[in-house]
Design an enzyme around this catalytic site. Structure first.
Site, PDB file in Angstrom:
ATOM      1  N   GLU A  95      -6.636   4.985   7.846  1.00  0.00           N
ATOM      2  CA  GLU A  95      -6.323   6.388   7.506  1.00  0.00           C
ATOM      3  C   GLU A  95      -7.500   7.038   6.778  1.00  0.00           C
ATOM      4  O   GLU A  95      -7.764   8.230   6.956  1.00  0.00           O
ATOM      5  CB  GLU A  95      -5.025   6.447   6.675  1.00  0.00           C
ATOM      6  CG  GLU A  95      -3.806   6.147   7.554  1.00  0.00           C
ATOM      7  CD  GLU A  95      -2.617   5.543   6.822  1.00  0.00           C
ATOM      8  OE1 GLU A  95      -2.589   5.552   5.582  1.00  0.00           O
ATOM      9  OE2 GLU A  95      -1.708   5.043   7.517  1.00  0.00           O
ATOM     10  N   HIS A 113      -9.457   1.325   5.090  1.00  0.00           N
ATOM     11  CA  HIS A 113      -8.163   1.594   5.733  1.00  0.00           C
ATOM     12  C   HIS A 113      -8.364   2.604   6.854  1.00  0.00           C
ATOM     13  O   HIS A 113      -9.121   3.565   6.716  1.00  0.00           O
ATOM     14  CB  HIS A 113      -7.142   2.111   4.713  1.00  0.00           C
ATOM     15  CG  HIS A 113      -5.746   2.053   5.253  1.00  0.00           C
ATOM     16  ND1 HIS A 113      -5.273   2.968   6.171  1.00  0.00           N
ATOM     17  CD2 HIS A 113      -4.744   1.162   5.060  1.00  0.00           C
ATOM     18  CE1 HIS A 113      -4.029   2.638   6.504  1.00  0.00           C
ATOM     19  NE2 HIS A 113      -3.683   1.544   5.842  1.00  0.00           N
ATOM     20  N   ASN A 117       0.869  -1.177   0.000  1.00  0.00           N
ATOM     21  CA  ASN A 117       0.000   0.000   0.000  1.00  0.00           C
ATOM     22  C   ASN A 117       0.906   1.227   0.000  1.00  0.00           C
ATOM     23  O   ASN A 117       1.486   1.559   1.026  1.00  0.00           O
ATOM     24  CB  ASN A 117      -0.913  -0.027   1.241  1.00  0.00           C
ATOM     25  CG  ASN A 117      -1.747   1.238   1.355  1.00  0.00           C
ATOM     26  OD1 ASN A 117      -1.803   2.037   0.410  1.00  0.00           O
ATOM     27  ND2 ASN A 117      -2.388   1.422   2.503  1.00  0.00           N
ATOM     28  N   TRP A 118       1.003   1.851  -1.151  1.00  0.00           N
ATOM     29  CA  TRP A 118       1.955   2.968  -1.293  1.00  0.00           C
ATOM     30  C   TRP A 118       1.445   4.254  -0.659  1.00  0.00           C
ATOM     31  O   TRP A 118       2.195   5.244  -0.577  1.00  0.00           O
ATOM     32  CB  TRP A 118       2.279   3.200  -2.768  1.00  0.00           C
ATOM     33  CG  TRP A 118       3.038   2.069  -3.415  1.00  0.00           C
ATOM     34  CD1 TRP A 118       3.570   0.972  -2.789  1.00  0.00           C
ATOM     35  CD2 TRP A 118       3.358   1.928  -4.807  1.00  0.00           C
ATOM     36  NE1 TRP A 118       4.198   0.162  -3.708  1.00  0.00           N
ATOM     37  CE2 TRP A 118       4.087   0.727  -4.950  1.00  0.00           C
ATOM     38  CE3 TRP A 118       3.100   2.693  -5.949  1.00  0.00           C
ATOM     39  CZ2 TRP A 118       4.552   0.282  -6.185  1.00  0.00           C
ATOM     40  CZ3 TRP A 118       3.560   2.259  -7.186  1.00  0.00           C
ATOM     41  CH2 TRP A 118       4.289   1.058  -7.299  1.00  0.00           C
ATOM     42  N   LYS A 119       0.163   4.273  -0.267  1.00  0.00           N
ATOM     43  CA  LYS A 119      -0.430   5.472   0.351  1.00  0.00           C
ATOM     44  C   LYS A 119      -0.173   6.699  -0.543  1.00  0.00           C
ATOM     45  O   LYS A 119      -0.294   6.582  -1.755  1.00  0.00           O
ATOM     46  CB  LYS A 119       0.102   5.640   1.775  1.00  0.00           C
ATOM     47  CG  LYS A 119      -0.091   4.353   2.603  1.00  0.00           C
ATOM     48  CD  LYS A 119       0.192   4.496   4.062  1.00  0.00           C
ATOM     49  CE  LYS A 119      -0.053   3.158   4.763  1.00  0.00           C
ATOM     50  NZ  LYS A 119       0.101   3.229   6.222  1.00  0.00           N
ATOM     51  N   GLY A 132       2.918   2.336  10.880  1.00  0.00           N
ATOM     52  CA  GLY A 132       3.906   3.399  10.753  1.00  0.00           C
ATOM     53  C   GLY A 132       4.640   3.731  12.042  1.00  0.00           C
ATOM     54  O   GLY A 132       5.273   4.776  12.142  1.00  0.00           O
ATOM     55  N   GLU A 143      -5.154  -4.754  10.654  1.00  0.00           N
ATOM     56  CA  GLU A 143      -4.165  -3.686  10.827  1.00  0.00           C
ATOM     57  C   GLU A 143      -4.438  -2.918  12.111  1.00  0.00           C
ATOM     58  O   GLU A 143      -5.232  -1.962  12.106  1.00  0.00           O
ATOM     59  CB  GLU A 143      -4.241  -2.706   9.645  1.00  0.00           C
ATOM     60  CG  GLU A 143      -3.860  -3.297   8.318  1.00  0.00           C
ATOM     61  CD  GLU A 143      -3.251  -2.245   7.397  1.00  0.00           C
ATOM     62  OE1 GLU A 143      -2.241  -2.558   6.768  1.00  0.00           O
ATOM     63  OE2 GLU A 143      -3.773  -1.116   7.337  1.00  0.00           O
ATOM     64  N   SER A 159       3.706  -1.971  10.283  1.00  0.00           N
ATOM     65  CA  SER A 159       5.144  -2.032  10.511  1.00  0.00           C
ATOM     66  C   SER A 159       5.768  -3.368  10.109  1.00  0.00           C
ATOM     67  O   SER A 159       6.706  -3.834  10.755  1.00  0.00           O
ATOM     68  CB  SER A 159       5.475  -1.702  11.976  1.00  0.00           C
ATOM     69  OG  SER A 159       5.105  -0.367  12.279  1.00  0.00           O
ATOM     70  N   GLY A 200       3.016  -1.059   4.222  1.00  0.00           N
ATOM     71  CA  GLY A 200       3.071   0.359   3.903  1.00  0.00           C
ATOM     72  C   GLY A 200       4.491   0.785   3.577  1.00  0.00           C
ATOM     73  O   GLY A 200       5.026   0.511   2.503  1.00  0.00           O
ATOM     74  N   GLY A 201       5.143   1.447   4.532  1.00  0.00           N
ATOM     75  CA  GLY A 201       6.478   2.035   4.320  1.00  0.00           C
ATOM     76  C   GLY A 201       7.474   1.109   3.649  1.00  0.00           C
ATOM     77  O   GLY A 201       8.194   1.525   2.725  1.00  0.00           O
TER      78      GLY A 201
HETATM   79  P1  13P Z   1       3.236   0.491   7.599  1.00  0.00           P
HETATM   80  O1  13P Z   1       3.717  -0.812   7.003  1.00  0.00           O
HETATM   81  O2  13P Z   1       3.953   1.683   7.074  1.00  0.00           O
HETATM   82  O3  13P Z   1       3.165   0.417   9.079  1.00  0.00           O
HETATM   83  O4  13P Z   1       1.725   0.681   7.082  1.00  0.00           O
HETATM   84  C1  13P Z   1       0.837  -0.373   7.199  1.00  0.00           C
HETATM   85  C2  13P Z   1      -0.399  -0.037   6.464  1.00  0.00           C
HETATM   86  O5  13P Z   1      -1.157   0.832   6.863  1.00  0.00           O
HETATM   87  C3  13P Z   1      -0.664  -0.763   5.214  1.00  0.00           C
HETATM   88  O6  13P Z   1      -1.950  -0.508   4.744  1.00  0.00           O
END
Ligand code: 13P
Length: 251
Positions: free
Chosen positions: A97, A95, A10-12, A175, A169, A213, A234-235
């Protein structure tokens, strides 16, 4: 029960440009995934079409990060599930966010899920508790409530229930560099499957991913965790080499 394994990046709101997204997609596609592991990337919507073109012919699938619950009309800033035809095989919905920043509640997530599934998309439904809920021991109650509402539309579309993937999640792990323990994730996966069964869906057949994470270092223990079929990353999905190690860990 052997379920397909799936790792989605997930590149956000990254990387910084469409060109950089295409370059990242090409770099991801350079490492073929192990047999039995499906791989996907979820670029920002502005890059979806270019990334999908760059990945044509590769085993890397494209996911949207969100879709609207309506199919057309006055919804500034949104994309419709039907607009993804030919460009994405699936979409993330729910999600944390999007719930936090755009005010999605479970009723809205359910409508998005219904629209996406009706449009033939695979849906990665995100659920997970806040830090306060975690500390109060309310993880199970929260997950059960989210699944009961968010996945309810699948009761009326049971023939499409194979389209559902659930990503657990925990918000406090996203993050923060502080992933949940594999045991906590396994327990959550069990609760998710029981809640799906409670809706008359097939929990045992539904893939459950862990997200929060995940890195190349932590992926192997999640890959070994009972009931966890993959990861939503994510990251660590923004560096192709690290993402490839995460994918390999699930092989
Ligand atoms: P991180 O891997 O950056 O913690 O993000 C997880 C996430 O929200 C994937 O959708």
């Amino acid at each position: 029960m052997t379920r397909a394994r799936l790792v989605v990046g997930n590149w956000k709101m990254n990387p910084p440009s469409v060109d950089a997204a295409v370059a990242l997609a090409r770099a991801v596609a350079e490492t073929p995934p192990p047999a039995h592991v499906a791989v996907g990337v979820a670029p920002p919507s502005v890059a979806l079409v270019a990334v999908s073109a760059a990945l044509r012919g590769s085993p890397v699938a494209v996911y949207a990060q969100d879709v609207h619950w309506e199919d057309r009309g006055a919804h500034t800033g949104a994309i419709a599930a039907s607009m993804l035809a030919g460009h994405a095989t699936g979409t993330i919905v729910g999600h944390s966010e999007v719930r936090r920043e755009q005010g999605d509640d479970d009723a809205r997530v359910a409508r998005k899920l219904a629209r996406a599934v009706a449009g033939g998309l695979r849906v990665v439904l995100c659920v997970g508790e806040s830090e306060a809920e975690f500390l109060a021991g309310e993880t199970e109650r929260l997950i059960v409530r989210q699944i009961a509402v968010d996945a309810a539309p699948l009761q009326a579309a049971r023939e499409r229930s194979g389209a559902l993937v659930v990503a657990y999640e925990p918000i406090w792990a996203i993050g923060t560099g502080r992933p949940a323990t594999p045991t906590h994730a396994s327990n959550a996966a069990r609760v998710i499957r029981r809640a799906l069964d409670g809706l008359g869906l097939d929990g045992a057949a539904t893939a459950v991913l862990y997200g929060g994470s995940v890195t190349a270092a932590s992926a192997p223990e999640f890959a070994a965790a009972d009931g966890i079929d993959g990861a939503l990353v994510g990251g660590a999905s923004l560096a192709a080499a690290e993402f490839a190690s995460i994918v390999r860990a699930f092989g």
